[in-house]
Design a protein around this motif. Structure first.
Motif, PDB file in Angstrom:
ATOM      1  N   GLU A 336      33.059  45.424  38.473  1.00  0.00           N
ATOM      2  CA  GLU A 336      32.610  44.385  39.398  1.00  0.00           C
ATOM      3  C   GLU A 336      31.397  44.853  40.202  1.00  0.00           C
ATOM      4  O   GLU A 336      31.475  45.836  40.933  1.00  0.00           O
ATOM      5  CB  GLU A 336      33.754  43.987  40.328  1.00  0.00           C
ATOM      6  N   ILE A 337      30.301  44.130  40.090  1.00  0.00           N
ATOM      7  CA  ILE A 337      29.108  44.427  40.874  1.00  0.00           C
ATOM      8  C   ILE A 337      29.347  44.051  42.335  1.00  0.00           C
ATOM      9  O   ILE A 337      28.986  44.779  43.254  1.00  0.00           O
ATOM     10  CB  ILE A 337      27.884  43.665  40.335  1.00  0.00           C
ATOM     11  N   ASN A 338      29.959  42.894  42.555  1.00  0.00           N
ATOM     12  CA  ASN A 338      30.237  42.406  43.906  1.00  0.00           C
ATOM     13  C   ASN A 338      31.638  41.814  43.921  1.00  0.00           C
ATOM     14  O   ASN A 338      31.838  40.656  43.563  1.00  0.00           O
ATOM     15  CB  ASN A 338      29.198  41.358  44.309  1.00  0.00           C
ATOM     16  N   PRO A 339      32.638  42.583  44.329  1.00  0.00           N
ATOM     17  CA  PRO A 339      34.028  42.103  44.286  1.00  0.00           C
ATOM     18  C   PRO A 339      34.260  40.831  45.094  1.00  0.00           C
ATOM     19  O   PRO A 339      35.102  40.004  44.714  1.00  0.00           O
ATOM     20  CB  PRO A 339      34.826  43.281  44.860  1.00  0.00           C
ATOM     21  N   MET A 340      33.539  40.653  46.192  1.00  0.00           N
ATOM     22  CA  MET A 340      33.752  39.456  46.997  1.00  0.00           C
ATOM     23  C   MET A 340      33.341  38.200  46.238  1.00  0.00           C
ATOM     24  O   MET A 340      34.013  37.164  46.308  1.00  0.00           O
ATOM     25  CB  MET A 340      32.974  39.546  48.308  1.00  0.00           C
ATOM     26  N   ILE A 341      32.240  38.279  45.487  1.00  0.00           N
ATOM     27  CA  ILE A 341      31.809  37.130  44.692  1.00  0.00           C
ATOM     28  C   ILE A 341      32.798  36.863  43.567  1.00  0.00           C
ATOM     29  O   ILE A 341      33.120  35.709  43.266  1.00  0.00           O
ATOM     30  CB  ILE A 341      30.396  37.358  44.154  1.00  0.00           C
ATOM     31  N   VAL A 342      33.299  37.914  42.936  1.00  0.00           N
ATOM     32  CA  VAL A 342      34.306  37.734  41.880  1.00  0.00           C
ATOM     33  C   VAL A 342      35.539  37.034  42.449  1.00  0.00           C
ATOM     34  O   VAL A 342      36.088  36.109  41.827  1.00  0.00           O
ATOM     35  CB  VAL A 342      34.692  39.090  41.258  1.00  0.00           C
ATOM     36  N   GLU A 343      35.959  37.436  43.641  1.00  0.00           N
ATOM     37  CA  GLU A 343      37.121  36.793  44.260  1.00  0.00           C
ATOM     38  C   GLU A 343      36.829  35.331  44.581  1.00  0.00           C
ATOM     39  O   GLU A 343      37.674  34.451  44.381  1.00  0.00           O
ATOM     40  CB  GLU A 343      37.525  37.540  45.531  1.00  0.00           C
ATOM     41  N   GLY A 344      35.626  35.051  45.071  1.00  0.00           N
ATOM     42  CA  GLY A 344      35.262  33.671  45.353  1.00  0.00           C
ATOM     43  C   GLY A 344      35.265  32.809  44.111  1.00  0.00           C
ATOM     44  O   GLY A 344      35.696  31.646  44.138  1.00  0.00           O
ATOM     45  N   GLN A 345      34.788  33.376  42.997  1.00  0.00           N
ATOM     46  CA  GLN A 345      34.842  32.659  41.727  1.00  0.00           C
ATOM     47  C   GLN A 345      36.290  32.359  41.344  1.00  0.00           C
ATOM     48  O   GLN A 345      36.597  31.288  40.804  1.00  0.00           O
ATOM     49  CB  GLN A 345      34.165  33.480  40.633  1.00  0.00           C
ATOM     50  N   GLY A 346      37.161  33.309  41.613  1.00  0.00           N
ATOM     51  CA  GLY A 346      38.580  33.101  41.319  1.00  0.00           C
ATOM     52  C   GLY A 346      39.163  31.948  42.107  1.00  0.00           C
ATOM     53  O   GLY A 346      39.904  31.107  41.564  1.00  0.00           O
ATOM     54  N   HIS A 347      38.837  31.867  43.398  1.00  0.00           N
ATOM     55  CA  HIS A 347      39.351  30.777  44.240  1.00  0.00           C
ATOM     56  C   HIS A 347      38.902  29.420  43.712  1.00  0.00           C
ATOM     57  O   HIS A 347      39.711  28.491  43.586  1.00  0.00           O
ATOM     58  CB  HIS A 347      38.865  30.971  45.681  1.00  0.00           C
ATOM     59  N   GLY A 348      37.607  29.292  43.424  1.00  0.00           N
ATOM     60  CA  GLY A 348      37.113  28.019  42.920  1.00  0.00           C
ATOM     61  C   GLY A 348      37.701  27.655  41.580  1.00  0.00           C
ATOM     62  O   GLY A 348      38.038  26.488  41.321  1.00  0.00           O
ATOM     63  N   GLY A 349      37.848  28.648  40.704  1.00  0.00           N
ATOM     64  CA  GLY A 349      38.419  28.397  39.387  1.00  0.00           C
ATOM     65  C   GLY A 349      39.870  27.955  39.458  1.00  0.00           C
ATOM     66  O   GLY A 349      40.300  27.065  38.705  1.00  0.00           O
ATOM     67  N   ILE A 350      40.636  28.579  40.343  1.00  0.00           N
ATOM     68  CA  ILE A 350      42.043  28.177  40.510  1.00  0.00           C
ATOM     69  C   ILE A 350      42.128  26.721  40.950  1.00  0.00           C
ATOM     70  O   ILE A 350      42.929  25.935  40.415  1.00  0.00           O
ATOM     71  CB  ILE A 350      42.752  29.092  41.520  1.00  0.00           C
ATOM     72  N   ALA A 351      41.308  26.341  41.925  1.00  0.00           N
ATOM     73  CA  ALA A 351      41.342  24.970  42.427  1.00  0.00           C
ATOM     74  C   ALA A 351      41.046  23.969  41.308  1.00  0.00           C
ATOM     75  O   ALA A 351      41.695  22.918  41.206  1.00  0.00           O
ATOM     76  CB  ALA A 351      40.341  24.806  43.572  1.00  0.00           C
TER      77      ALA A 351
END
Length: 457
Positions: A336-351
């Motif tokens: 992960e280059i930027n873990p916070m962005i990866v986590e944000g992508q996860g939140h949007g994808g789950i929704a």
């Protein structure tokens, strides 16, 4: 594994990617020694269909993971144990699958263990008892998942260092809120030893950009990341030759460290200084020019993002209302280059995935192809109040296809959401013996199935 996949293409084909992905992913991350996949697309009088976040992978994972739970229940096998028996072990990687996939990395069983801990799987029985005392049904379910993103295989990048202290990256792919301007700058700042805020990203102008494939299929960091690594190396190599001229030493005597070139006993010059001298025509033996390089790629750089998701739901048996009360995700998006962005992508994808599972429905009138849910007045998407706070974790393993080891984080939230949600919903409804719940699981549909089950008793 034997699969017959029938897909509604609509009145005209837009993309066959969802159909193709279904065939390639029908064995997921399980050891399946024999597989037969038949995939057909049907032209109909409905609107053309195209790829959505996941492009057929969420639907395929939904089918596989539902079958896992159904088979486990029918055979009296623990559903987690059934998965453990069939997951591809780490020591079998790289694994050549029966559908032509060559899976290079991943810790699939560990992902499942991690999400069960994150979701407090062991404490579910107590939560279930509490729900029952309130007259509600509670269920828990999970879904292992793997993705097979490739996307458009062509991309270019122009990298320029200017004498006024800027680094310009021009690429064809564009951001839709994924944070390219942040992660691309992180990579270049690291590779060139320059300040993060000195990097400018230029996109969206065909007068500036070369060939680009756009942002889809988790491709941006895999392809552009590879181009940035290669371009930075090419630029440093070119600047090293220039520094040798300026410092008056042999090129092999020059070393690059922390944004500067060192040569001889005391010689030193910075990257931006080299660019300024070149622009002014003050590098011996060189005319005035920009310090710039172009790199291109013509390769898909396949990768296999993977992980596991767990949903927990409560059902009101009198109304059929379904509440998603917990959702956890463990994601292997590669390094992960930027873990916070990866986590944000996860939140949007789950929704997005949960929306498809619970409420989103493209409705046509029965007598023809008139769309009845053609606006957001009629098409239901989940609101913030419909979703709990998600629990996310990561278990990154490096992809072998690219120098940064990235796999992709854009679709990991969506891909397992359908399977995890419906496994949880059927776990909640199991005491009633309901039939398979169609998607989306609206309260009206769930209530009708509950009433049918009660009538059969």
């Amino acid at each position: 594994m034997k699969m017959d996949f029938l897909a509604n293409i609509g009145a005209a084909p837009v993309s066959y990617a969802p159909v193709q992905n279904a065939a390639r992913l029908c064995t997921s991350m399980y050891h399946v020694p024999v597989a037969r996949a038949r995939v057909r697309g049907v032209l109909t009088n409905t609107v053309p269909t195209g790829p959505y976040r996941g492009a057929g992978r969420p639907e395929m994972i939904y089918a596989i993971e539902r079958l896992m739970d159904i088979y486990a229940r029918e055979q009296g096998i623990d559903r987690i144990e059934l998965r453990r028996r069939n997951l591809i072990p780490v020591d079998a990687l790289p694994y050549s699958g029966t559908t032509g996939l060559s899976i290079d990395s991943g810790e699939f069983e560990k992902n499942m263990d991690m999400v069960m801990e994150l979701a407090d799987w062991q404490g579910f029985d107590k939560r279930c008892e509490k729900a029952e005392s309130a007259g509600r049904l509670r269920g828990i379910g999970l879904a292992n998942f793997m993705e097979i993103p490739v996307g458009f295989p062509h991309e270019t990048a122009d990298l320029t260092v200017t004498g006024n202290g800027r680094v310009e990256l021009t690429v064809g792919t564009q951001s839709m809120g994924m944070g390219h301007e942040t992660v691309f700058a992180q990579v270049l700042a690291d590779r060139l030893g320059v300040p993060f805020d000195s990097v400018d990203l230029l996109t969206g102008d065909t007068d500036l950009t070369g060939m680009g494939g756009g942002a889809h299929s988790d491709r941006s960091m895999r392809l552009v990341g590879t181009l940035m690594v290669n371009a930075a190396a090419s630029l440093v190599a070119r600047a090293t030759a220039l520094a040798a001229r300026v410092l008056g030493v042999a090129e092999e005597e020059v070393s690059f460290l922390d944004g500067g070139f060192h040569g001889g006993q005391t010689g030193h010059i910075g990257l931006f200084e080299i660019a300024a001298l070149l622009e002014a025509g003050d590098v011996p033996g060189h005319e005035a020019a920009k310090l710039t390089v172009r790199e291109a790629i013509h390769d898909r750089l396949p990768a296999f993002p993977n992980g596991c998701a767990c949903s927990e739901v409560e059902v009101d048996p009198e109304t059929g209302e379904v509440d998603l009360v917990r959702h956890a995700l463990i994601h292997d998006a590669g390094l992960e280059i930027n873990p916070m962005i990866v986590e944000g992508q996860g939140h949007g994808g789950i929704a997005q995935g949960i929306g498809q599972a619970m409420c989103e429905d493209f409705v046509y009138e029965e007598s023809g192809a008139q769309i009845l849910s053609g606006s957001f007045m009629d098409y239901c998407v989940p609101r913030a109040g419909d979703l709990p706070s998600f629990d996310l974790g990561s278990n990154p393993t490096a992809a072998a296809s690219n120098p940064l080891g990235v796999k992709g984080g854009g679709e990991g939230g969506t891909t397992p959401a359908l399977g995890a949600f419906f496994n949880a919903l059927h776990d909640a409804l199991a005491p009633l013996g309901t039939e398979e719940v169609p998607m989306p699981a609206t309260s009206a549909r769930v209530w009708e199935l509950i009433e049918r089950a009660r009538a059969r008793r």
